[in-house]
Design a protein around this motif. Structure first.
Motif, PDB file in Angstrom:
ATOM      1  N   TYR A 322       8.640  15.477  41.987  1.00 30.75           N
ATOM      2  CA  TYR A 322       9.315  14.583  41.046  1.00 30.75           C
ATOM      3  C   TYR A 322      10.363  13.725  41.753  1.00 30.75           C
ATOM      4  O   TYR A 322      10.604  12.575  41.374  1.00 30.75           O
ATOM      5  CB  TYR A 322       9.972  15.359  39.898  1.00 30.75           C
ATOM      6  CG  TYR A 322      10.281  14.449  38.733  1.00 30.75           C
ATOM      7  CD1 TYR A 322       9.300  14.145  37.790  1.00 30.75           C
ATOM      8  CD2 TYR A 322      11.520  13.825  38.617  1.00 30.75           C
ATOM      9  CE1 TYR A 322       9.557  13.260  36.747  1.00 30.75           C
ATOM     10  CE2 TYR A 322      11.783  12.943  37.577  1.00 30.75           C
ATOM     11  CZ  TYR A 322      10.794  12.662  36.653  1.00 30.75           C
ATOM     12  OH  TYR A 322      11.039  11.766  35.633  1.00 30.75           O
ATOM     13  N   LEU A 323      10.983  14.268  42.805  1.00 30.69           N
ATOM     14  CA  LEU A 323      11.986  13.511  43.540  1.00 30.69           C
ATOM     15  C   LEU A 323      11.372  12.451  44.461  1.00 30.69           C
ATOM     16  O   LEU A 323      12.069  11.829  45.263  1.00 30.69           O
ATOM     17  CB  LEU A 323      12.878  14.461  44.353  1.00 30.69           C
ATOM     18  CG  LEU A 323      13.777  15.394  43.524  1.00 30.69           C
ATOM     19  CD1 LEU A 323      14.659  16.231  44.428  1.00 30.69           C
ATOM     20  CD2 LEU A 323      14.622  14.606  42.525  1.00 30.69           C
ATOM     21  N   GLN A 324      10.062  12.238  44.325  1.00 29.48           N
ATOM     22  CA  GLN A 324       9.391  11.158  45.055  1.00 29.48           C
ATOM     23  C   GLN A 324       8.880  10.064  44.104  1.00 29.48           C
ATOM     24  O   GLN A 324       8.211   9.130  44.535  1.00 29.48           O
ATOM     25  CB  GLN A 324       8.222  11.724  45.858  1.00 29.48           C
ATOM     26  CG  GLN A 324       8.650  12.715  46.935  1.00 29.48           C
ATOM     27  CD  GLN A 324       7.459  13.390  47.595  1.00 29.48           C
ATOM     28  OE1 GLN A 324       6.571  12.734  48.132  1.00 29.48           O
ATOM     29  NE2 GLN A 324       7.423  14.701  47.542  1.00 29.48           N
ATOM     30  N   THR A 325       9.188  10.184  42.839  1.00 29.28           N
ATOM     31  CA  THR A 325       8.678   9.243  41.844  1.00 29.28           C
ATOM     32  C   THR A 325       9.559   7.986  41.759  1.00 29.28           C
ATOM     33  O   THR A 325      10.715   7.988  42.209  1.00 29.28           O
ATOM     34  CB  THR A 325       8.630   9.898  40.451  1.00 29.28           C
ATOM     35  OG1 THR A 325       9.979  10.266  40.082  1.00 29.28           O
ATOM     36  CG2 THR A 325       7.743  11.134  40.445  1.00 29.28           C
ATOM     37  N   PRO A 326       9.040   6.921  41.144  1.00 28.85           N
ATOM     38  CA  PRO A 326       9.854   5.709  40.936  1.00 28.85           C
ATOM     39  C   PRO A 326      11.099   5.978  40.097  1.00 28.85           C
ATOM     40  O   PRO A 326      12.110   5.288  40.252  1.00 28.85           O
ATOM     41  CB  PRO A 326       8.894   4.765  40.204  1.00 28.85           C
ATOM     42  CG  PRO A 326       7.526   5.225  40.585  1.00 28.85           C
ATOM     43  CD  PRO A 326       7.638   6.710  40.723  1.00 28.85           C
ATOM     44  N   MET A 327      11.022   6.986  39.220  1.00 24.50           N
ATOM     45  CA  MET A 327      12.172   7.291  38.388  1.00 24.50           C
ATOM     46  C   MET A 327      13.368   7.720  39.245  1.00 24.50           C
ATOM     47  O   MET A 327      14.505   7.282  39.028  1.00 24.50           O
ATOM     48  CB  MET A 327      11.818   8.386  37.379  1.00 24.50           C
ATOM     49  CG  MET A 327      10.857   7.935  36.289  1.00 24.50           C
ATOM     50  SD  MET A 327       9.139   7.734  36.856  1.00 24.50           S
ATOM     51  CE  MET A 327       8.539   9.431  36.805  1.00 24.50           C
ATOM     52  N   PHE A 328      13.107   8.575  40.226  1.00 29.47           N
ATOM     53  CA  PHE A 328      14.205   9.016  41.098  1.00 29.47           C
ATOM     54  C   PHE A 328      14.613   7.900  42.050  1.00 29.47           C
ATOM     55  O   PHE A 328      15.795   7.757  42.364  1.00 29.47           O
ATOM     56  CB  PHE A 328      13.799  10.261  41.882  1.00 29.47           C
ATOM     57  CG  PHE A 328      14.923  10.815  42.729  1.00 29.47           C
ATOM     58  CD1 PHE A 328      16.101  11.249  42.146  1.00 29.47           C
ATOM     59  CD2 PHE A 328      14.804  10.879  44.106  1.00 29.47           C
ATOM     60  CE1 PHE A 328      17.151  11.748  42.917  1.00 29.47           C
ATOM     61  CE2 PHE A 328      15.831  11.381  44.888  1.00 29.47           C
ATOM     62  CZ  PHE A 328      17.012  11.812  44.295  1.00 29.47           C
ATOM     63  N   PHE A 329      13.660   7.098  42.498  1.00 35.33           N
ATOM     64  CA  PHE A 329      13.989   5.983  43.392  1.00 35.33           C
ATOM     65  C   PHE A 329      14.982   5.040  42.711  1.00 35.33           C
ATOM     66  O   PHE A 329      15.970   4.611  43.313  1.00 35.33           O
ATOM     67  CB  PHE A 329      12.725   5.217  43.790  1.00 35.33           C
ATOM     68  CG  PHE A 329      12.997   4.018  44.660  1.00 35.33           C
ATOM     69  CD1 PHE A 329      13.141   4.156  46.025  1.00 35.33           C
ATOM     70  CD2 PHE A 329      13.130   2.758  44.094  1.00 35.33           C
ATOM     71  CE1 PHE A 329      13.416   3.056  46.825  1.00 35.33           C
ATOM     72  CE2 PHE A 329      13.396   1.650  44.890  1.00 35.33           C
ATOM     73  CZ  PHE A 329      13.541   1.800  46.259  1.00 35.33           C
ATOM     74  N   ASP A 330      14.711   4.694  41.458  1.00 34.75           N
ATOM     75  CA  ASP A 330      15.607   3.802  40.717  1.00 34.75           C
ATOM     76  C   ASP A 330      16.990   4.423  40.568  1.00 34.75           C
ATOM     77  O   ASP A 330      18.011   3.730  40.673  1.00 34.75           O
ATOM     78  CB  ASP A 330      15.020   3.487  39.336  1.00 34.75           C
ATOM     79  CG  ASP A 330      13.786   2.605  39.422  1.00 34.75           C
ATOM     80  OD1 ASP A 330      13.586   1.961  40.469  1.00 34.75           O
ATOM     81  OD2 ASP A 330      13.012   2.576  38.445  1.00 34.75           O
ATOM     82  N   TYR A 331      17.020   5.740  40.332  1.00 37.11           N
ATOM     83  CA  TYR A 331      18.299   6.421  40.132  1.00 37.11           C
ATOM     84  C   TYR A 331      19.138   6.406  41.407  1.00 37.11           C
ATOM     85  O   TYR A 331      20.328   6.073  41.377  1.00 37.11           O
ATOM     86  CB  TYR A 331      18.063   7.862  39.681  1.00 37.11           C
ATOM     87  CG  TYR A 331      19.343   8.628  39.435  1.00 37.11           C
ATOM     88  CD1 TYR A 331      20.021   8.514  38.216  1.00 37.11           C
ATOM     89  CD2 TYR A 331      19.888   9.448  40.414  1.00 37.11           C
ATOM     90  CE1 TYR A 331      21.204   9.200  37.991  1.00 37.11           C
ATOM     91  CE2 TYR A 331      21.069  10.139  40.198  1.00 37.11           C
ATOM     92  CZ  TYR A 331      21.723  10.012  38.983  1.00 37.11           C
ATOM     93  OH  TYR A 331      22.900  10.694  38.758  1.00 37.11           O
ATOM     94  N   LYS A 332      18.502   6.757  42.541  1.00 41.98           N
ATOM     95  CA  LYS A 332      19.287   6.802  43.787  1.00 41.98           C
ATOM     96  C   LYS A 332      19.699   5.398  44.222  1.00 41.98           C
ATOM     97  O   LYS A 332      20.750   5.206  44.838  1.00 41.98           O
ATOM     98  CB  LYS A 332      18.525   7.534  44.894  1.00 41.98           C
ATOM     99  CG  LYS A 332      17.256   6.855  45.385  1.00 41.98           C
ATOM    100  CD  LYS A 332      16.555   7.712  46.435  1.00 41.98           C
ATOM    101  CE  LYS A 332      15.299   7.019  46.982  1.00 41.98           C
ATOM    102  NZ  LYS A 332      14.602   7.844  48.007  1.00 41.98           N
ATOM    103  N   LYS A 333      18.880   4.409  43.902  1.00 41.35           N
ATOM    104  CA  LYS A 333      19.226   3.021  44.226  1.00 41.35           C
ATOM    105  C   LYS A 333      20.486   2.604  43.484  1.00 41.35           C
ATOM    106  O   LYS A 333      21.337   1.881  44.024  1.00 41.35           O
ATOM    107  CB  LYS A 333      18.056   2.105  43.866  1.00 41.35           C
ATOM    108  CG  LYS A 333      18.206   0.685  44.362  1.00 41.35           C
ATOM    109  CD  LYS A 333      16.934  -0.116  44.085  1.00 41.35           C
ATOM    110  CE  LYS A 333      17.045  -1.540  44.605  1.00 41.35           C
ATOM    111  NZ  LYS A 333      15.805  -2.314  44.339  1.00 41.35           N
ATOM    112  N   GLN A 334      20.623   3.058  42.235  1.00 43.12           N
ATOM    113  CA  GLN A 334      21.779   2.702  41.426  1.00 43.12           C
ATOM    114  C   GLN A 334      23.030   3.479  41.827  1.00 43.12           C
ATOM    115  O   GLN A 334      24.151   3.038  41.578  1.00 43.12           O
ATOM    116  CB  GLN A 334      21.484   2.962  39.946  1.00 43.12           C
ATOM    117  CG  GLN A 334      20.394   2.058  39.371  1.00 43.12           C
ATOM    118  CD  GLN A 334      19.927   2.529  38.004  1.00 43.12           C
ATOM    119  OE1 GLN A 334      20.531   3.418  37.410  1.00 43.12           O
ATOM    120  NE2 GLN A 334      18.855   1.930  37.511  1.00 43.12           N
TER     121      GLN A 334
END
Length: 411
Positions: A322-334
């Motif tokens: 799950y920590l490789q999904t776009p959802m986490f990518f967007d979160y860490k980017k923010q």
């Protein structure tokens, strides 16, 4: 495919004269750099080549353009098309290219304009490409830079032009076939990775109201790593994982470590147990930062600073996927900090919300993703190996075609 006897016949009784690059060139020059910070010197229409753009291929454009004023007020100078260019400084030192358009270069490029009555420029390109490691080894200094005199004095075997042209024809054909196959295999590899990503994200997409969502801090504890430096590595001892290795050495899961520390040092370091996630929290890019590694070894393992160990009661592989999904990518980017060195702090990680199906459902999803991951990894390894074999095959025949008896000038 070419056979050795064809090559032997091609080169049979061929007279070869060893000469220096300066002997076969009309001119060998370097360029210059217009003074930075002067806006009138840049963003013009004159292509200006830097060494990082020299990479064993044809050069049809440059990333930076300069103006006529920049050209006139610097050591940069125009060179005609079809020069052989050797990078003399930096990470690309020794690499070779051919400019297919008239352009200017910086001072780190050695620009060889060949005498076409003596040497075919593509023959020289292939020959110098085959000598990349040797040319690079002639450098000095912390960056192993070479200079124009080394290029001028570099020896090259000169067979008759007709033989040079036939060697070029063979190597260009072989190079084109290799490039085409590599492009096809690379496209296949990219398609397989996209396919895997699609199925992973589809399996890990849930409707907000149909499943429980919790923050990571609600289902586990983040423990910050400490102290471990690469200089602390030992030949044997207690297994350890440095945060940099998570990017360069490990995949998603690990059962054993590449490195070790002494038992004495191990007592002072934070550790991960089986099933914990080790998350690297510092990177030079947003894509890599917070890459998770699931530790599945039976023994505990020491971890370095710039990591968090996440201890939890869920399926570790489910969390890692799950920590490789776009959802986490967007979160860490923010929630990142820094620009050159990017970090995501533990208090931000604790607040990331993750969907939590039952453990049974988590394991079902993991079993599917493990199978897809295994197939994708197998295809990736096979295609990568095939690409490497094709490149080595080309280099093998290139070396056969460009091997001539050595002379005193080469020594």
């Amino acid at each position: 495919m070419m056979k050795p006897n064809f090559i032997e016949k091609l080169l049979d009784a061929v007279e070869v004269e060893w000469r220096t690059m300066e002997d076969v060139a009309v001119k060998i020059s370097s360029g210059g750099t217009p003074r930075t910070g002067v806006s009138e010197y840049y963003d013009g229409e004159i292509p200006w080549l830097r060494t990082q753009e020299v990479n064993f291929g044809e050069i049809w454009d440059t990333g930076v353009k300069i103006t006529d004023l920049g050209l006139k007020n610097s050591s940069a100078k125009m060179i005609p098309a079809n020069c052989v260019i050797v990078a003399m400084y930096g990470a690309t030192v020794g690499k070779v290219g051919i400019n297919k358009i008239p352009l200017s270069t910086n001072q780190a490029c050695a620009n060889i304009q060949l005498d076409d009555k003596i040497a075919n420029y593509r023959y020289v390109f292939h020959y110098l490409s085959s000598k990349y490691e040797h040319i690079k080894s002639l450098g000095s200094g912390s960056q192993t830079n070479i200079n124009a005199q080394i290029v001028k004095n570099y020896p090259i075997p000169i067979p008759p032009l007709k033989v040079q042209e036939e060697i070029v024809r063979i190597l260009d054909t072989f190079s084109e076939l290799t490039a085409e196959l590599t492009a096809e295999l690379t496209a296949e590899l990219t398609a397989r990775k996209k396919q895997y990503t699609y199925y992973r994200d589809k399996l890990l997409t849930f409707d907000e109201g149909k499943i429980v969502w919790k923050m990571l801090g609600e289902i586990g504890e983040f423990v910050r790593g400490n102290g471990l430096q690469k200089s602390d590595f030992a030949e044997s001892g207690i297994g350890c994982i440095h945060y940099g290795q998570i990017y360069t050495y490990y995949g998603n899961f690990a059962y054993q470590t590449k490195s070790f520390v002494s038992p004495t040092l191990a007592t002072k370091l934070k550790k991960a147990q089986k099933g914990d996630l080790i998350i690297a929290t510092t990177s030079e890019n947003i894509e890599d930062v917070c890459k998770p590694l699931v530790w599945l070894g039976e023994d505990e393992v020491c971890v370095s600073g710039e990591t968090y160990v996440f201890k939890h009661n869920q399926s570790p592989k489910y969390l890692a996927y799950y920590l490789q999904t776009p959802m986490f990518f967007d979160y860490k980017k923010q929630n990142r900090t820094g620009t050159k060195v990017i970090r995501v702090h533990g208090d931000k990680l604790e607040k990331f919300k993750i969907p939590l199906p039952s453990l049974t459902e988590q394991e079902r999803i993991v079993s599917i993703l493990d199978k897809i991951d295994a197939v994708t990894s197998s295809i990736t390894e096979g295609l990568s190996r095939e690409i490497e074999l094709r490149k080595k095959q080309y280099e093998h025949y290139r070396n056969m075609l460009l091997s001539f008896p050595k002379s005193e000038v080469e020594a």
